[in-house]
Write a protein that holds these residues in place. Structure first.
Motif, PDB file in Angstrom:
ATOM      1  N   MET A 208      11.129 -25.469  -6.361  1.00  0.00           N
ATOM      2  CA  MET A 208      11.383 -24.201  -6.675  1.00  0.00           C
ATOM      3  C   MET A 208      12.696 -23.728  -6.149  1.00  0.00           C
ATOM      4  O   MET A 208      12.942 -23.889  -5.063  1.00  0.00           O
ATOM      5  CB  MET A 208      10.328 -23.314  -6.361  1.00  0.00           C
ATOM      6  N   PRO A 209      13.599 -23.182  -6.766  1.00  0.00           N
ATOM      7  CA  PRO A 209      14.922 -22.692  -6.286  1.00  0.00           C
ATOM      8  C   PRO A 209      14.779 -21.636  -5.227  1.00  0.00           C
ATOM      9  O   PRO A 209      13.779 -20.810  -5.327  1.00  0.00           O
ATOM     10  CB  PRO A 209      15.500 -22.357  -7.483  1.00  0.00           C
ATOM     11  N   ALA A 210      15.546 -21.448  -4.298  1.00  0.00           N
ATOM     12  CA  ALA A 210      15.494 -20.372  -3.227  1.00  0.00           C
ATOM     13  C   ALA A 210      15.499 -19.192  -3.764  1.00  0.00           C
ATOM     14  O   ALA A 210      14.829 -18.210  -3.148  1.00  0.00           O
ATOM     15  CB  ALA A 210      16.792 -20.603  -2.364  1.00  0.00           C
ATOM     16  N   PRO A 211      16.342 -18.781  -4.822  1.00  0.00           N
ATOM     17  CA  PRO A 211      16.141 -17.490  -5.189  1.00  0.00           C
ATOM     18  C   PRO A 211      14.884 -17.055  -5.742  1.00  0.00           C
ATOM     19  O   PRO A 211      14.157 -15.889  -5.692  1.00  0.00           O
ATOM     20  CB  PRO A 211      17.121 -17.079  -6.565  1.00  0.00           C
ATOM     21  N   ALA A 212      14.018 -18.068  -6.516  1.00  0.00           N
ATOM     22  CA  ALA A 212      12.763 -17.611  -6.741  1.00  0.00           C
ATOM     23  C   ALA A 212      11.771 -17.380  -5.848  1.00  0.00           C
ATOM     24  O   ALA A 212      10.733 -16.531  -5.846  1.00  0.00           O
ATOM     25  CB  ALA A 212      12.213 -18.862  -7.804  1.00  0.00           C
ATOM     26  N   LEU A 213      11.981 -18.225  -4.803  1.00  0.00           N
ATOM     27  CA  LEU A 213      11.225 -18.068  -3.322  1.00  0.00           C
ATOM     28  C   LEU A 213      11.306 -16.649  -2.889  1.00  0.00           C
ATOM     29  O   LEU A 213      10.412 -16.042  -2.249  1.00  0.00           O
ATOM     30  CB  LEU A 213      11.409 -19.178  -2.696  1.00  0.00           C
ATOM     31  N   PHE A 214      12.634 -16.321  -3.058  1.00  0.00           N
ATOM     32  CA  PHE A 214      13.149 -15.046  -2.415  1.00  0.00           C
ATOM     33  C   PHE A 214      12.567 -13.894  -2.925  1.00  0.00           C
ATOM     34  O   PHE A 214      11.781 -12.718  -2.242  1.00  0.00           O
ATOM     35  CB  PHE A 214      14.532 -14.980  -2.404  1.00  0.00           C
ATOM     36  N   VAL A 215      12.309 -13.854  -4.225  1.00  0.00           N
ATOM     37  CA  VAL A 215      11.823 -12.824  -5.149  1.00  0.00           C
ATOM     38  C   VAL A 215      10.427 -12.739  -5.199  1.00  0.00           C
ATOM     39  O   VAL A 215       9.695 -11.834  -4.918  1.00  0.00           O
ATOM     40  CB  VAL A 215      12.210 -12.927  -6.545  1.00  0.00           C
ATOM     41  N   ALA A 216       9.782 -14.048  -4.959  1.00  0.00           N
ATOM     42  CA  ALA A 216       8.213 -14.257  -5.078  1.00  0.00           C
ATOM     43  C   ALA A 216       7.963 -13.591  -3.526  1.00  0.00           C
ATOM     44  O   ALA A 216       7.065 -12.981  -3.531  1.00  0.00           O
ATOM     45  CB  ALA A 216       7.750 -15.408  -4.967  1.00  0.00           C
ATOM     46  N   SER A 217       8.774 -13.666  -2.575  1.00  0.00           N
ATOM     47  CA  SER A 217       8.352 -13.228  -1.092  1.00  0.00           C
ATOM     48  C   SER A 217       8.453 -11.718  -1.084  1.00  0.00           C
ATOM     49  O   SER A 217       7.799 -11.018  -0.705  1.00  0.00           O
ATOM     50  CB  SER A 217       9.040 -13.948  -0.268  1.00  0.00           C
ATOM     51  N   VAL A 218       9.477 -11.275  -1.813  1.00  0.00           N
ATOM     52  CA  VAL A 218       9.688  -9.855  -2.053  1.00  0.00           C
ATOM     53  C   VAL A 218       8.622  -9.046  -2.788  1.00  0.00           C
ATOM     54  O   VAL A 218       8.041  -8.119  -2.393  1.00  0.00           O
ATOM     55  CB  VAL A 218      11.030  -9.449  -2.563  1.00  0.00           C
ATOM     56  N   THR A 219       8.224  -9.749  -3.751  1.00  0.00           N
ATOM     57  CA  THR A 219       6.787  -9.280  -4.630  1.00  0.00           C
ATOM     58  C   THR A 219       5.730  -9.247  -3.548  1.00  0.00           C
ATOM     59  O   THR A 219       4.843  -8.190  -3.551  1.00  0.00           O
ATOM     60  CB  THR A 219       6.782 -10.227  -5.767  1.00  0.00           C
ATOM     61  N   ILE A 220       5.481 -10.275  -2.788  1.00  0.00           N
ATOM     62  CA  ILE A 220       4.165 -10.343  -2.220  1.00  0.00           C
ATOM     63  C   ILE A 220       4.355  -9.318  -0.911  1.00  0.00           C
ATOM     64  O   ILE A 220       3.186  -8.439  -0.884  1.00  0.00           O
ATOM     65  CB  ILE A 220       4.075 -11.913  -1.418  1.00  0.00           C
ATOM     66  N   VAL A 221       5.392  -9.040  -0.292  1.00  0.00           N
ATOM     67  CA  VAL A 221       5.529  -8.053   0.896  1.00  0.00           C
ATOM     68  C   VAL A 221       5.456  -6.591   0.101  1.00  0.00           C
ATOM     69  O   VAL A 221       4.570  -5.999   0.768  1.00  0.00           O
ATOM     70  CB  VAL A 221       6.908  -8.189   1.274  1.00  0.00           C
ATOM     71  N   GLY A 222       5.890  -6.632  -0.927  1.00  0.00           N
ATOM     72  CA  GLY A 222       5.732  -5.097  -1.634  1.00  0.00           C
ATOM     73  C   GLY A 222       4.187  -4.910  -2.112  1.00  0.00           C
ATOM     74  O   GLY A 222       3.834  -3.712  -1.709  1.00  0.00           O
ATOM     75  N   ALA A 223       3.455  -5.880  -2.349  1.00  0.00           N
ATOM     76  CA  ALA A 223       2.062  -5.876  -3.002  1.00  0.00           C
ATOM     77  C   ALA A 223       1.312  -5.448  -1.476  1.00  0.00           C
ATOM     78  O   ALA A 223       0.451  -4.772  -1.351  1.00  0.00           O
ATOM     79  CB  ALA A 223       1.830  -7.071  -3.633  1.00  0.00           C
ATOM     80  N   ILE A 224       1.730  -6.315  -0.548  1.00  0.00           N
ATOM     81  CA  ILE A 224       0.854  -5.835   0.648  1.00  0.00           C
ATOM     82  C   ILE A 224       1.096  -4.468   1.127  1.00  0.00           C
ATOM     83  O   ILE A 224       0.277  -3.939   1.745  1.00  0.00           O
ATOM     84  CB  ILE A 224       1.356  -7.167   1.869  1.00  0.00           C
ATOM     85  N   MET A 225       2.412  -3.888   1.056  1.00  0.00           N
ATOM     86  CA  MET A 225       2.786  -2.842   1.681  1.00  0.00           C
ATOM     87  C   MET A 225       2.166  -1.618   0.769  1.00  0.00           C
ATOM     88  O   MET A 225       1.748  -0.543   1.249  1.00  0.00           O
ATOM     89  CB  MET A 225       4.393  -2.342   1.494  1.00  0.00           C
ATOM     90  N   VAL A 226       1.914  -1.994  -0.559  1.00  0.00           N
ATOM     91  CA  VAL A 226       1.326  -1.035  -1.664  1.00  0.00           C
ATOM     92  C   VAL A 226      -0.326  -0.874  -1.321  1.00  0.00           C
ATOM     93  O   VAL A 226      -0.758   0.198  -0.870  1.00  0.00           O
ATOM     94  CB  VAL A 226       1.250  -1.651  -2.927  1.00  0.00           C
ATOM     95  N   ILE A 227      -0.853  -1.921  -0.525  1.00  0.00           N
ATOM     96  CA  ILE A 227      -2.460  -1.723  -0.163  1.00  0.00           C
ATOM     97  C   ILE A 227      -2.209  -1.175   1.183  1.00  0.00           C
ATOM     98  O   ILE A 227      -3.676  -0.534   1.416  1.00  0.00           O
ATOM     99  CB  ILE A 227      -2.762  -3.327  -0.201  1.00  0.00           C
ATOM    100  N   THR A 228      -1.453  -1.391   2.117  1.00  0.00           N
ATOM    101  CA  THR A 228      -1.741  -0.898   3.382  1.00  0.00           C
ATOM    102  C   THR A 228      -1.212   0.317   3.642  1.00  0.00           C
ATOM    103  O   THR A 228      -1.416   0.820   4.989  1.00  0.00           O
ATOM    104  CB  THR A 228      -1.097  -2.052   4.642  1.00  0.00           C
ATOM    105  N   ARG A 229      -0.431   1.000   2.807  1.00  0.00           N
ATOM    106  CA  ARG A 229       0.101   2.347   3.048  1.00  0.00           C
ATOM    107  C   ARG A 229      -1.107   3.546   3.140  1.00  0.00           C
ATOM    108  O   ARG A 229      -1.870   3.301   2.149  1.00  0.00           O
ATOM    109  CB  ARG A 229       1.125   2.757   2.058  1.00  0.00           C
ATOM    110  N   ARG A 230      -0.812   4.331   4.103  1.00  0.00           N
ATOM    111  CA  ARG A 230      -1.807   5.347   4.012  1.00  0.00           C
ATOM    112  C   ARG A 230      -1.528   6.617   3.326  1.00  0.00           C
ATOM    113  O   ARG A 230      -2.325   7.501   2.787  1.00  0.00           O
ATOM    114  CB  ARG A 230      -2.155   5.857   5.655  1.00  0.00           C
TER     115      ARG A 230
END
Length: 166
Positions: free
Chosen positions: A1-23
């Motif tokens: 998998m190319p580096a940009p795809a991993l980068f965007v996937a990691s931003v997606t995962i971090v964003g989704a985690i932040m959605v769940i954890t915000r008060r």
């Protein structure tokens, strides 16, 4: 998998985690917008630029406006002045701002350098999507609009009962 795809996937995962954890619900909505934009970047990388634009217009645009409208209508939590002071702090906008900047830079990089492979002999156009949605699936589209309307009426009713009928 190319580096940009991993980068965007990691931003997606971090964003989704932040959605769940915000008060604070508004912060969660901001992170959800970032997550939806990152998903659009993934769709661009997969060669589905039309689906990515639909993702941005429908989900990151229209549905998020509906979410913000319902949040404003319910008016839960702190009094307005305290809540507005909290929103004006740079700390509240720092995380979503950084993630959104990364996603926008990634989208620009993908649009400039990515050449989508010919997956199908004929690309799907906006006319094809429109005729499909309002042809065979017109009943489903109308049922979804009624479902959104019912959710909006229910949110108004809940907000009115909680505020004491103001």
């Amino acid at each position: 998998m190319p580096a940009p795809a991993l980068f965007v996937a990691s931003v997606t995962i971090v964003g989704a985690i932040m959605v769940i954890t915000r008060r604070v619900i508004v912060h969660a909505v901001l992170y959800l917008v970032v997550t939806l934009l990152a998903l659009a970047a993934v769709l661009v990388m997969l060669g589905a630029s039309f689906a990515a634009m639909l993702e941005i217009i429908i989900y990151a645009g229209a549905i998020m406006v509906l979410f913000v409208f319902v949040i404003m209508m319910l008016n839960l939590g702190q009094p307005d002045s305290a809540r507005e002071k909290e929103w004006l702090r740079p700390r509240a906008w720092c995380g979503p701002g950084i993630l959104a900047t990364i996603v926008c830079a990634e989208l620009l990089y993908c649009i400039r350098s990515f050449h989508s492979p010919a997956i199908s002999p004929a690309p799907i156009t906006a006319h094809d999507v429109g005729s499909s949605l309002f042809g065979r699936y017109v009943l489903m589209v109308e049922l979804v609009s009624f479902l959104l309307l019912a959710g909006l009426v229910a949110a108004f009713r809940i907000g009115r009962n909680r505020s004491g009928g103001r």
